[in-house]
Write a protein that holds these residues in place. Structure first.
Motif, PDB file in Angstrom:
ATOM      1  N   CYS A 170       0.845  -1.208   0.000  1.00 14.02           N
ATOM      2  CA  CYS A 170       0.000   0.000   0.000  1.00 14.02           C
ATOM      3  C   CYS A 170       0.873   1.248   0.000  1.00 14.02           C
ATOM      4  O   CYS A 170       1.926   1.279   0.643  1.00 14.02           O
ATOM      5  N   ARG A 171       0.413   2.286  -0.709  1.00 12.73           N
ATOM      6  CA  ARG A 171       1.184   3.539  -0.795  1.00 12.73           C
ATOM      7  C   ARG A 171       0.811   4.526   0.288  1.00 12.73           C
ATOM      8  O   ARG A 171       1.616   5.347   0.722  1.00 12.73           O
ATOM      9  N   VAL A 172      -0.479   4.500   0.669  1.00  7.59           N
ATOM     10  CA  VAL A 172      -0.966   5.461   1.652  1.00  7.59           C
ATOM     11  C   VAL A 172      -1.711   4.697   2.742  1.00  7.59           C
ATOM     12  O   VAL A 172      -2.368   3.696   2.460  1.00  7.59           O
ATOM     13  N   LEU A 173      -1.568   5.182   3.972  1.00  6.57           N
ATOM     14  CA  LEU A 173      -2.327   4.625   5.090  1.00  6.57           C
ATOM     15  C   LEU A 173      -3.266   5.719   5.591  1.00  6.57           C
ATOM     16  O   LEU A 173      -2.842   6.861   5.799  1.00  6.57           O
ATOM     17  N   ILE A 174      -4.541   5.368   5.748  1.00  7.10           N
ATOM     18  CA  ILE A 174      -5.498   6.336   6.298  1.00  7.10           C
ATOM     19  C   ILE A 174      -5.933   5.809   7.658  1.00  7.10           C
ATOM     20  O   ILE A 174      -6.386   4.670   7.779  1.00  7.10           O
ATOM     21  N   THR A 175      -5.743   6.634   8.680  1.00  3.51           N
ATOM     22  CA  THR A 175      -6.059   6.176  10.032  1.00  3.51           C
ATOM     23  C   THR A 175      -6.659   7.327  10.842  1.00  3.51           C
ATOM     24  O   THR A 175      -7.073   8.339  10.272  1.00  3.51           O
ATOM     25  N   ALA A 176      -6.716   7.144  12.149  1.00  7.13           N
ATOM     26  CA  ALA A 176      -7.223   8.192  13.037  1.00  7.13           C
ATOM     27  C   ALA A 176      -6.301   8.266  14.238  1.00  7.13           C
ATOM     28  O   ALA A 176      -5.525   7.335  14.488  1.00  7.13           O
TER      29      ALA A 176
END
Ligand code: 7RM
Length: 634
Positions: A170-176
């Motif tokens: 994966c190139r980008v990680l989206i989290t909180a």
């Protein structure tokens, strides 16, 4: 142009006609259903399928974007209709009501944000998020620009997360920054920081601020969600995708340690999730539909996001857990939003059933029209409790059998339309052709039979491969019974053609040359009135090759006596034969389970074999502490 609602089956007679047509002319049938969607260009061939390779392709050369069908279509015709109702963890905090028009704007804004990071069609994006509306926004934004989302359930450990990120690069990680779960706060960002120590493919991490707790910040790679979308336009043209382009990857655990990245594609998945959603739950425009799953599972993908939104439905998303602040939270939410369809798991039903009925009777549940169950076989007791206490003996229950791999529900009653039968998933949906076989692959032709479940005809939402490992895909699903899809479950068929899923069949233990399925042994242990739950596994034995070990949970732990063990052995001996009697019976207070409630037999097998130091990653379990407890008992 026909609407997808024109394909909603309304009577038993109609069901029979449609089932017949779908079997005789599957390509005509599915191309008619597919015609209810917006395509940028129509397919030139409906189906190409050869399960000896194996390969399945639907709506070949059709071009589309699934989010146009989830969002733009409804934002145009019913802009003010509610798409998502969101109930936060804290019952006193503000809920959210998001219309189709608003959801489209939010998705476009975030799509543009992703584009500004250089994300393009085909890139893999990992999502590790709490159950907030932004998770759905991020999922749809990926789909809008042709990026492939890989949602990882935000209860998995950093090790599990990094393994999944690395498998698909994966190139980008989206989290909180964090997640609220009951009275706990989970520090998602620090888990990500740990995971990213070994994830070279990740270039940027987008952080949505949910808890506002202090987190470690890496200015080179971390970007706040709000900053990313700040100056972004609310318009974003959907990227035109091929039917067979990847839509998403979703990891599922296999019988070996390494998770399998199941790949779903755009066209077939769209057609089947919408069709099955409308038919199984009998959703009508205006209804409020609630599935209590997490978006991190396939149930969340297909029946909290894609299926409902494709149908222009209102889908309720709940951030919290059934026990917070009290065990009446689910019923409180049903009353608050006047929920019409309620879809949950047997494991939740059994926990809810342990609590006083006053927690239910306090609330007005009259809005409910349909109940659903998913995830594991629903036992008789749980089925009746659900029927009596929540359904008040008058609501249809759809027991929906399907898998991450199948993309959508394959066997279920159509609520209130076709017959139901306690503990039976009942009939296959139109276009689905189940067949029972024995271990040698002989087809069981008798009306009433028990054997191994296979599916013999392709359906639009079957996973096309395991990401990066087509050989394993072939091996796991298409080699046991060549030419047929093998889901790994056993099933029983009654004289009317209703199916009851009896449990996994890949947990077969050979004891003294006899093949023994662990599921039927567990079923006979569970017949003992003192037993709450059990799990049986094999372990190596000098003489027998393998012997059996039973882990048993008692309703009353104080009853753990030798004579009770004898009673259990007698039950098994009587129902299966003396050969199936376990060598060892261990009374335990819990079984190691996955977050979706499935028993981790791999761990139980290792424990039974005294392999205490080689248990693999137990941090992804729902209840890692029981592993320590069990170890202590040996
Ligand atoms: C949707 C989901 C798949 C496995 C499957 C079965 C079991 C699921 C039922 C069921 C009996 C059901 N996907 N399973 N639903 N067994 N009745 N209604 O759970 O990929 O996580 O699991 O779950 O063993 O093969 S999953």
């Amino acid at each position: 142009m026909k609407s997808i609602y024109d394909f909603q089956i309304k009577s038993k007679e109609e069901f029979e006609i449609v089932q017949d047509k779908s079997k005789k002319y599957p390509e005509v049938f599915w191309s008619e259903v597919a015609g209810a969607f917006k395509w940028n260009s129509v397919w030139d061939k409906v189906l190409e399928s050869d399960w000896t390779i194996p390969r399945t392709k639907w709506f070949i050369n059709g071009k589309l974007n699934i989010t146009e069908n989830c969002l733009d279509v409804h934002a145009k015709s019913t802009p003010d209709k509610l798409a998502i109702l969101w109930e936060p963890n804290d019952p006193n905090a503000d809920s959210q009501r998001i219309t189709y028009e608003e959801l489209l704007s939010k998705v476009c804004k975030f799509s543009n944000g992703l584009k500004s990071l250089g994300v393009k069609k085909g890139d893999r994006i990992c999502l590790y998020m709490p159950m907030v509306p932004e998770l759905t926004v991020a999922v749809l934004a990926c789909a809008r620009i042709g990026a492939i989302h890989s949602v990882v359930f935000a209860g998995f450990s950093s090790k599990a997360l990094s393994a999944r990120i690395n498998d698909s690069k994966c190139r980008v990680l989206i989290t909180a920054d964090g997640a609220f779960r009951g009275n706990k706060i989970i520090d998602l960002k620090s888990i990500c920081d740990d995971a990213l120590l070994s994830c070279p493919s990740i270039e940027k991490t987008v952080v949505f601020e949910r808890t506002l707790k202090k987190i470690k910040w890496n200015p080179k790679t971390d970007i706040r969600w709000d900053d990313l979308i700040q100056n972004m336009s609310e318009d974003c043209l959907p990227t035109i995708m091929d039917s067979e382009d990847m839509l998403f990857i979703l990891y599922t655990s296999g019988s070996t340690g390494k998770p399998k990245g199941m790949v779903h594609t755009c066209g077939g998945y769209m057609v089947y999730t919408a069709y099955s959603f409308l038919n199984v739950f009998q959703y009508s425009p205006g209804d409020i539909y609630w599935c209590t799953a997490d978006i991190g599972w396939i149930t969340g993908h297909s029946y909290m996001i894609y299926g409902p939104l494709l149908a222009g439905a209102t889908t309720l998303h709940f951030e919290g857990i059934p026990s917070y602040p009290n065990w009446d939270r689910f019923w409180n939410i049903c009353e608050k939003y006047k929920v019409n369809q309620f879809y949950t798991a047997p494991t939740a039903i059994r926990s809810l059933a342990k609590h006083p009925k006053e927690l239910i009777s306090k609330y007005d549940l009259n809005s409910l029209k349909v109940l659903g169950s998913v995830g594991e076989p629903i036992n008789e007791e749980a089925w009746h409790w659900y029927d009596e206490n929540i359904g008040k003996n008058k609501l249809p229950i759809a027991d929906t059998w399907w898998q991450t791999e199948t993309g959508g529900i394959l066997i279920s009653s159509l609520a209130g339309v076709t017959d139901q039968k306690p503990t039976f998933a009942t009939q296959a949906l139109p276009g689905i052709v189940p067949e029972l076989v024995d271990k040698k692959g002989e087809v069981l032709k008798d009306k009433s039979a028990e054997g191994i479940l296979t599916i013999t005809a392709p359906w639009p939402s079957i996973a096309r491969t395991i990401y990066g490992n087509h050989e394993r895909y072939k091996e796991v699903y298409f080699s046991a019974f060549p030419g047929k899809y093998f889901p790994g479950d056993g099933a029983l068929r009654d004289t009317k053609g209703n199916y009851r899923i009896t449990g996994r069949v890949d947990d077969v233990v050979i004891v003294s040359g006899h093949n023994l399925g662990t599921a039927p042994i567990e079923n006979s242990i569970n017949e003992h009135p003192g037993v709450a739950e059990s799990a049986v596994v094999g372990f190596p034995h000098e003489i027998k090759g393998n012997a059996l070990m039973a882990y048993v949970i008692l309703y009353d732990f104080n009853l753990k006596t030798e004579s009770l063990k004898d009673e259990i052995r007698t039950l098994i001996s009587n129902s299966i034969g003396p050969i199936a009697k376990p060598d060892k019976i261990l009374f335990v207070s819990g079984l190691p389970k996955t977050r979706s409630g499935k028993i981790m037999r791999r761990i139980l097998r290792k424990l039974a074999n005294n392999e205490f130091n080689d248990l693999g990653d137990v941090s992804t379990l729902l209840n890692p502490e029981v592993v320590e407890e069990i170890k202590g008992q040996f």
